[in-house]
Structure formats: structure tokens, C-alpha cells
Motif scaffolding. Structure first.
Motif, PDB file in Angstrom:
ATOM      1  N   CYS A  76      -4.382   2.681  -6.175  1.00 12.29           N
ATOM      2  CA  CYS A  76      -2.985   2.958  -5.820  1.00 12.29           C
ATOM      3  C   CYS A  76      -2.559   4.351  -6.259  1.00 12.29           C
ATOM      4  O   CYS A  76      -1.737   4.522  -7.168  1.00 12.29           O
ATOM      5  N   ASP A  77      -3.135   5.345  -5.660  1.00 10.84           N
ATOM      6  CA  ASP A  77      -2.658   6.720  -5.815  1.00 10.84           C
ATOM      7  C   ASP A  77      -3.062   7.453  -4.547  1.00 10.84           C
ATOM      8  O   ASP A  77      -3.511   6.818  -3.584  1.00 10.84           O
ATOM      9  N   ALA A  78      -2.976   8.791  -4.537  1.00  2.97           N
ATOM     10  CA  ALA A  78      -3.268   9.511  -3.293  1.00  2.97           C
ATOM     11  C   ALA A  78      -4.746   9.482  -2.933  1.00  2.97           C
ATOM     12  O   ALA A  78      -5.132  10.004  -1.872  1.00  2.97           O
ATOM     13  N   SER A  79      -5.577   8.848  -3.749  1.00  2.00           N
ATOM     14  CA  SER A  79      -6.970   8.610  -3.352  1.00  2.00           C
ATOM     15  C   SER A  79      -7.025   7.913  -2.004  1.00  2.00           C
ATOM     16  O   SER A  79      -7.940   8.118  -1.223  1.00  2.00           O
ATOM     17  N   CYS A  80      -6.030   7.054  -1.754  1.00  2.00           N
ATOM     18  CA  CYS A  80      -6.097   6.201  -0.555  1.00  2.00           C
ATOM     19  C   CYS A  80      -5.700   6.948   0.724  1.00  2.00           C
ATOM     20  O   CYS A  80      -5.786   6.373   1.806  1.00  2.00           O
ATOM     21  N   PHE A  81      -5.269   8.200   0.632  1.00  2.00           N
ATOM     22  CA  PHE A  81      -4.806   8.905   1.836  1.00  2.00           C
ATOM     23  C   PHE A  81      -5.951   9.088   2.845  1.00  2.00           C
ATOM     24  O   PHE A  81      -7.010   9.611   2.505  1.00  2.00           O
ATOM     25  N   THR A  82      -5.702   8.675   4.062  1.00  2.00           N
ATOM     26  CA  THR A  82      -6.694   8.820   5.126  1.00  2.00           C
ATOM     27  C   THR A  82      -6.767  10.274   5.587  1.00  2.00           C
ATOM     28  O   THR A  82      -7.840  10.808   5.854  1.00  2.00           O
ATOM     29  N   THR A  83      -5.602  10.902   5.689  1.00  2.00           N
ATOM     30  CA  THR A  83      -5.518  12.338   5.976  1.00  2.00           C
ATOM     31  C   THR A  83      -4.364  12.885   5.139  1.00  2.00           C
ATOM     32  O   THR A  83      -3.579  12.124   4.586  1.00  2.00           O
ATOM     33  N   ALA A  84      -4.277  14.201   5.091  1.00  2.00           N
ATOM     34  CA  ALA A  84      -3.158  14.807   4.364  1.00  2.00           C
ATOM     35  C   ALA A  84      -2.222  15.439   5.369  1.00  2.00           C
ATOM     36  O   ALA A  84      -2.662  16.190   6.233  1.00  2.00           O
ATOM     37  N   ALA A  85      -0.950  15.148   5.266  1.00  2.00           N
ATOM     38  CA  ALA A  85       0.028  15.915   6.039  1.00  2.00           C
ATOM     39  C   ALA A  85       0.331  17.184   5.245  1.00  2.00           C
ATOM     40  O   ALA A  85      -0.135  17.342   4.122  1.00  2.00           O
ATOM     41  N   GLU A  86       1.144  18.059   5.808  1.00  2.00           N
ATOM     42  CA  GLU A  86       1.503  19.298   5.090  1.00  2.00           C
ATOM     43  C   GLU A  86       2.641  19.031   4.110  1.00  2.00           C
ATOM     44  O   GLU A  86       3.192  19.942   3.527  1.00  2.00           O
ATOM     45  N   LYS A  87       2.969  17.749   3.916  1.00  2.00           N
ATOM     46  CA  LYS A  87       4.108  17.378   3.064  1.00  2.00           C
ATOM     47  C   LYS A  87       3.621  16.936   1.684  1.00  2.00           C
ATOM     48  O   LYS A  87       2.521  16.387   1.568  1.00  2.00           O
ATOM     49  N   ASN A  88       4.445  17.138   0.676  1.00  2.00           N
ATOM     50  CA  ASN A  88       4.081  16.738  -0.689  1.00  2.00           C
ATOM     51  C   ASN A  88       3.769  15.234  -0.723  1.00  2.00           C
ATOM     52  O   ASN A  88       4.425  14.449  -0.042  1.00  2.00           O
ATOM     53  N   PRO A  89       2.797  14.835  -1.541  1.00  2.00           N
ATOM     54  CA  PRO A  89       2.259  13.478  -1.388  1.00  2.00           C
ATOM     55  C   PRO A  89       2.947  12.368  -2.189  1.00  2.00           C
ATOM     56  O   PRO A  89       2.782  11.194  -1.873  1.00  2.00           O
ATOM     57  N   THR A  90       3.711  12.703  -3.232  1.00  2.00           N
ATOM     58  CA  THR A  90       4.023  11.670  -4.236  1.00  2.00           C
ATOM     59  C   THR A  90       4.908  10.543  -3.703  1.00  2.00           C
ATOM     60  O   THR A  90       4.664   9.369  -3.984  1.00  2.00           O
ATOM     61  N   LEU A  91       5.941  10.877  -2.924  1.00  2.00           N
ATOM     62  CA  LEU A  91       6.800   9.812  -2.394  1.00  2.00           C
ATOM     63  C   LEU A  91       5.958   8.831  -1.570  1.00  2.00           C
ATOM     64  O   LEU A  91       6.098   7.609  -1.695  1.00  2.00           O
ATOM     65  N   THR A  92       5.081   9.377  -0.728  1.00  2.00           N
ATOM     66  CA  THR A  92       4.277   8.503   0.138  1.00  2.00           C
ATOM     67  C   THR A  92       3.283   7.676  -0.687  1.00  2.00           C
ATOM     68  O   THR A  92       3.101   6.485  -0.440  1.00  2.00           O
ATOM     69  N   LEU A  93       2.673   8.291  -1.706  1.00  2.00           N
ATOM     70  CA  LEU A  93       1.722   7.492  -2.501  1.00  2.00           C
ATOM     71  C   LEU A  93       2.462   6.406  -3.289  1.00  2.00           C
ATOM     72  O   LEU A  93       1.935   5.306  -3.494  1.00  2.00           O
ATOM     73  N   MET A  94       3.700   6.684  -3.692  1.00  2.09           N
ATOM     74  CA  MET A  94       4.475   5.651  -4.399  1.00  2.09           C
ATOM     75  C   MET A  94       4.862   4.521  -3.441  1.00  2.09           C
ATOM     76  O   MET A  94       4.811   3.342  -3.793  1.00  2.09           O
ATOM     77  N   ALA A  95       5.247   4.877  -2.206  1.00  2.00           N
ATOM     78  CA  ALA A  95       5.642   3.856  -1.225  1.00  2.00           C
ATOM     79  C   ALA A  95       4.439   2.972  -0.876  1.00  2.00           C
ATOM     80  O   ALA A  95       4.545   1.741  -0.818  1.00  2.00           O
ATOM     81  N   ILE A  96       3.274   3.595  -0.684  1.00  2.00           N
ATOM     82  CA  ILE A  96       2.068   2.814  -0.367  1.00  2.00           C
ATOM     83  C   ILE A  96       1.721   1.898  -1.550  1.00  2.00           C
ATOM     84  O   ILE A  96       1.360   0.731  -1.370  1.00  2.00           O
ATOM     85  N   SER A  97       1.861   2.419  -2.758  1.00  2.00           N
ATOM     86  CA  SER A  97       1.534   1.612  -3.949  1.00  2.00           C
ATOM     87  C   SER A  97       2.495   0.436  -4.091  1.00  2.00           C
ATOM     88  O   SER A  97       2.085  -0.675  -4.435  1.00  2.00           O
TER      89      SER A  97
END
Ligand SMILES: Cc1cc2nc3c(=O)[nH]c(=O)nc-3n(C[C@H](O)[C@H](O)[C@H](O)COP(=O)(O)OP(=O)(O)OC[C@H]3O[C@@H](n4cnc5c(N)ncnc54)[C@H](O)[C@@H]3O)c2cc1C
Length: 461
Positions: A426-447
Motif C-alpha cells: 500500500c504505497d506508490a509501489s502499486c502504481f501501474t504508470t505514473a501521471a505527471e501529477k504528485n503521487p501521494t493523494l492517489t497512493l493514499m486513496a488507493i491504500s
């Protein structure tokens, strides 16, 4: 909760009238002792402390747009996320409410609006830039920032810190135990049960290796630390590391190619504090997974103070975040030679930006200058700070990527490790691709989404 670090680092933040006037963050270092191949300048930032890198972060929290989850499939199905924007909306909303965000809550092109505790619009005298951006199909809006209440004086480096703002409030719950100075080293696979039964960790309190048994395990050491833990969790069934039967753990590592420069405008304008955000170009006119975003803000304490009194200025600092197309060649793998203090392989981080990725960032300068010209704003480009090498953004991701198919992913739609479903990453390890946007909000929502499902599963046995 096992936390490798022992003490919450100090810092200082002074915020007055909705403007950050003064900020000292704790020193930012490469604390985890990873080694580097690929680009020798690669930085592997880690903060082994309660709150992790959120002790140092800026707090920019843009949502991903719906297309950020799908545009990669124009290249190949391995770049398609198994979740959609709609799956995350309730969790985005929930997390945003905990972050005390200053933002303009309205949607703009390529950036969905979200919940804003404090509303802000870009100043009136920047509306010509907004119109010029809209002509290119882009949005220009307030950068969503987890900046906290308008007035703050706190002894930490950021308004929102994941320990102070989240973990701290759990400490009083009877079912919750937090152990600091506890470094997870290996997850133990139980072949008879077909699941992970325990985590082995080093306790700085007892000075010994300890073992903790549990029904399920959530790994959240950050994309480098989580990859290391999975790699080191070897067993007869997983000789290459837990979840690594297809050799994907650590692969598809990405960061944001990043550049910083300033512009000098002929005519003074309102100082951009809070910062403003120029969104990426539209998906249909861009190469897949090739984008940049531009953040515009003030440079230096003097302009910060001037912004507090509504004074204008001519200098604008611009940070550009670009994208990488994740690949097997950028990877975090166990070193074949170096060992850490516990005798386990050190993580070797191999990253290098391709010519396309560098070119994408360099082209973004001219696009921005043209857009300013279109808006009737004459400006000259200042010095470009050399930050165009991996790790400078500290937005690592992708090392335990999520995919609907096991041959392209380490975790499934609910962040469960393929082959070991009582372990979640449950962190940005799980990102399938990266958008050009900062990751933390999305990694928190996925978690949050994955944790909700895990809680239901545990309740139902
Ligand atoms: C200067 C800077 C500015 C940034 N600005 C932004 C921004 O504006 N917006 C944004 O979205 N992101 C930003 N980031 C990135 C952001 O900080 C990270 O995305 C975020 O902190 C990731 O959270 P995490 O909990 O997954 O990982 P981390 O913050 O890295 O936390 C990992 C935690 O795990 C612990 N840990 C590690 N290994 C082990 C182990 N083996 N056993 C037990 N515990 C372990 C660590 O001690 C730490 O507490 C910034 C980063 C930096 C450095």
C-alpha cells in the motif's frame, strides 16, 4: 504497526494569513543505504522516521484524472490500470478531508477538482494566462496543497505529516499498537497454510530479531523499501522473493523527471502564493504517457512576505514535472555483492532517463514561454537549475505494480500480492504508470480502498 524510525524529526513552519512565511524541514538524506547503478547521480531519498518522507514533502495533492488510468493502454495493455478514477472518487474525497487542503475545488482540463477545506482562486491579474491555457486545452488553477489552516506555528517540517495527522490519533485505540525502531526484514511464508504467517523484524528496543504473527500484512515502506522487503522475503515457494515469481518486483520503477527554472516578467503581477498549476496538454494531442505539468510560485522569503501584504513582483519560480514510460530496465533489485547491517542484500537502484523523457521536459520550457507570450505577458527565461536526473522529485513508484493480469503485475486490483493474498502493498509501489501529477493523494486513496476491502475480508474470515 512496525516503524523502522525511532523519533519524529523536528522542523518549523510559520504560516500567516494563508501564506507559508517560513519553513525549516528536517535534513533530507538517502537514509536507507541503497546502492545505485544506471545514472550515477540517482538519488534514493528515504526518511526512516515516523511520518517518513511526509516530514519533508511540499504537500501538493492533485487528483489523477480519469484518463491517467487508461491512456497507457494506447501503448500496451501492460500500462492499463485495473482500477478506474470512479473507483477512487469516494476515497479521494475521504483522504482530502483529512489533509486540510487549500485549492480551487472546480474541475479544469486534465485535473478534476476535489474537496477543499480552504478555497482559493488564482489572482485576477493572471486570468489572461488562464485564457491562454484554455486555448491550448489546458487548465490554470490553484495548486491543491495540504497546507493546513491559514495560521500555524508548528515544530515540524510540513503542515500535514502522516504520523502526526493520522497515526497519532490511532494510539489511543485499544486494538492498535505502534512500535518504533522496528525494522521489518522478512515476511515468513507458511507453505502448509499457503499464506504469510509472520514478519521478522529487528527491534532497536530489545536489540534482537523479533517475530510478529498476524492474519494479514500491509507493507508500506515506500516503493524502494517495500521492494527490498519483498525481495528479501525468500522461501522455497518464492525463491526470488515474495510475489516475484515473474521477476517483476522492483521493475517498472519510475520517478518524475523534474526541472526548476524562473522567469522574469516585464510587468509586475500578483505573487503566486499559494502556488498556481498549469495542467498537462490534452491526452489526444500528446504521445501516450508523455506529459508535463508546471507549478508556478514565489521565489525567496522576501517575495513570500510581500505576498502576505498583497504586493506584486516580477519573478516567478516554475517547477516542471514530467513522466517516464515505466520499463523493466529501470528497476530496484537486490545487489549481488553488497549486504546491509543484517546480512541481507542491499537494494540496487538502476534508473536512467531516456532521451525522449529528457526532451519532453526541455520542450516544456518553450511551450510555457509561448503560452505566456500568447497571454500578452512578456517574460524571459532565467537560469535552469540542473535537477534532471532520477530521484530528485522523490516520487518513486511502480516496484510492485498493480495489474489485472499476474503476468504484468505484482499485486491485484485490491493491492494483494499475487500468490500471497494476505499481504498488501500500500504505497506508490502499486502504481501501474505514473501521471505527471504528485503521487501521494492517489497512493493514499488507493491504500484506503485496499484497507477497506481487507477489513471486510478479515471480518468475514
Ligand atoms: C522534498 C520532498 C517534497 C515532496 N513533495 C511532495 C508533494 O508535494 N506531493 C506529493 O504527492 N509528494 C511529495 N513528495 C513525496 C512524498 O513525500 C511521498 O510520496 C510520501 O511520503 C510517500 O509516503 P509513504 O508512506 O508511501 O512512504 P514514506 O513517506 O517513504 O514512508 C515510509 C515509512 O516506512 C518506514 N519504513 C521503511 N522501511 C521500513 C521497514 N523495513 N520496516 C519498518 N518501517 C519501514 C519509514 O521509516 C517511513 O516511516 C515529496 C518528497 C520529498 C522528499
Amino acid at each position: 504497526m512496525l516503524e523502522a524510525g525511532s523519533t519524529l524529526p523536528n522542523g518549523l513552519l510559520v504560516r500567516v494569513g494563508g501564506k507559508n512565511l517560513f519553513r525549516i524541514s528536517p535534513p533530507l538524506q538517502e537514509e536507507a543505504g541503497h546502492s545505485v547503478s544506471g545514472d550515477p547521480r540517482t538519488l534514493c531519498y528515504a526518511k526512516l522516521a515516523p511520518g517518513g518522507l511526509s516530514n519533508n514533502w511540499t504537500g501538493a495533492v492533485p487528483r489523477f484524472a480519469p484518463e491517467d488510468f487508461t491512456e497507457g493502454e494506447r501503448l500496451h495493455e501492460r500500462f492499463r490500470w485495473p482500477i478506474t478514477y470512479a473507483d477512487l472518487v469516494p476515497y479521494y474525497e475521504k483522504i482530502e478531508r483529512s489533509l486540510d487542503i487549500t485549492a480551487d475545488p472546480r474541475d479544469v482540463p486534465q485535473l478534476p477538482g476535489g474537496h477543499a477545506s480552504y478555497r482559493n482562486r488564482i489572482p485576477e491579474d493572471w486570468r489572461d494566462v488562464e485564457r491562454a491555457a484554455n486555448k491550448c486545452g489546458q487548465g490554470f488553477t490553484t495548486y491543491p496543497l495540504a497546507d493546513g489552516p491559514p495560521n500555524m506555528f508548528v515544530r515540524r517540517g510540513a503542515a500535514f505529516n502522516s504520523y502526526t495527522s493520522i497515526v497519532n490519533s490511532l494510539l489511543r485505540l485499544p486494538g492498535f499498537r505502534f512500535e518504533s525502531g522496528a525494522q521489518a526484514l522478512q515476511l515468513e511464508w507458511s507453505p502448509s497454510k499457503g499464506k504469510v504467517g509472520a514478519v521478522v523484524y529487528f527491534s532497536r528496543r530489545t536489540g534482537r530479531l523479533e517475530r510478529l504473527h498476524a492474519s494479514a500484512f500491509v507493507i508500506a515502506c515506500g516503493p524502494l523499501g517495500s521492494a527490498k522487503l519483498l525481495h528479501n522475503s525468500t522461501s522455497n515457494d518464492f525463491p526470488q522473493g515474495l510475489g516475484n515469481s515473474n521477476g517483476l518486483v522492483g521493475c517498472f520503477l519510475h520517478d518524475h523527471p523534474r526541472e526548476w527554472w524562473s522567469i522574469e516578467m516585464k510587468r509586475p503581477r500578483s505573487l503566486l502564493a499559494p502556488a498556481a498549476y498549469l495542467t498537462r496538454l490534452p491526452y489526444d494531442s500528446s504521445e501516450p504517457l508523455m506529459a508535463t505539468s508546471w507549478t508556478l510560485g514565489v521565489v525567496g522569503t522576501m517575495d513570500r512576505v510581500k505576498s502576505r501584504f498583497g504586493l506584486k513582483g516580477t519573478t516567478v519560480g516554475v517547477q516542471v514535472l514530467g513522466t517516464m514510460i515505466p520499463s523493466e530496465t529501470c528497476a530496484a533489485k537486490p545487489s549481488t555483492t553488497a549486504k546491509d547491517e543484517f546480512g541481507l542484500p542491499v537494494l540496487e537502484v538502476c534508473m536512467r532517463y531516456s532521451d525522449d523523457e529528457v526532451g519532453n521536459i526541455v520542450r516544456s520550457r518553450q511551450h510555457f514561454m509561448n503560452l505566456m507570450e500568447d497571454a500578452g505577458c512578456s517574460a524571459t527565461l532565467g537560469e535552469v537549475v540542473p535537477t534532471l536526473f532520477p530521484g530528485t522529485a522523490a516520487h518513486y513508484g511502480g516496484t510492485a505494480r498493480m495489474h489485472a493480469k499476474q503476468n504484468y503485475g505484482v499485486v491485484d486490483t485490491w493491492n494483494r500480492v499475487y500468490g500471497a493474498p494476505n499481504v498488501l502493498v500500500c504505497d506508490a509501489s502499486c502504481f501501474t504508470t505514473a501521471a505527471e501529477k504528485n503521487p501521494t493523494l492517489t497512493l493514499m486513496a488507493i491504500s484506503a480502498r485496499a484497507a477497506t476491502r481487507l477489513a471486510q475480508d478479515l471480518k468475514h474470515g
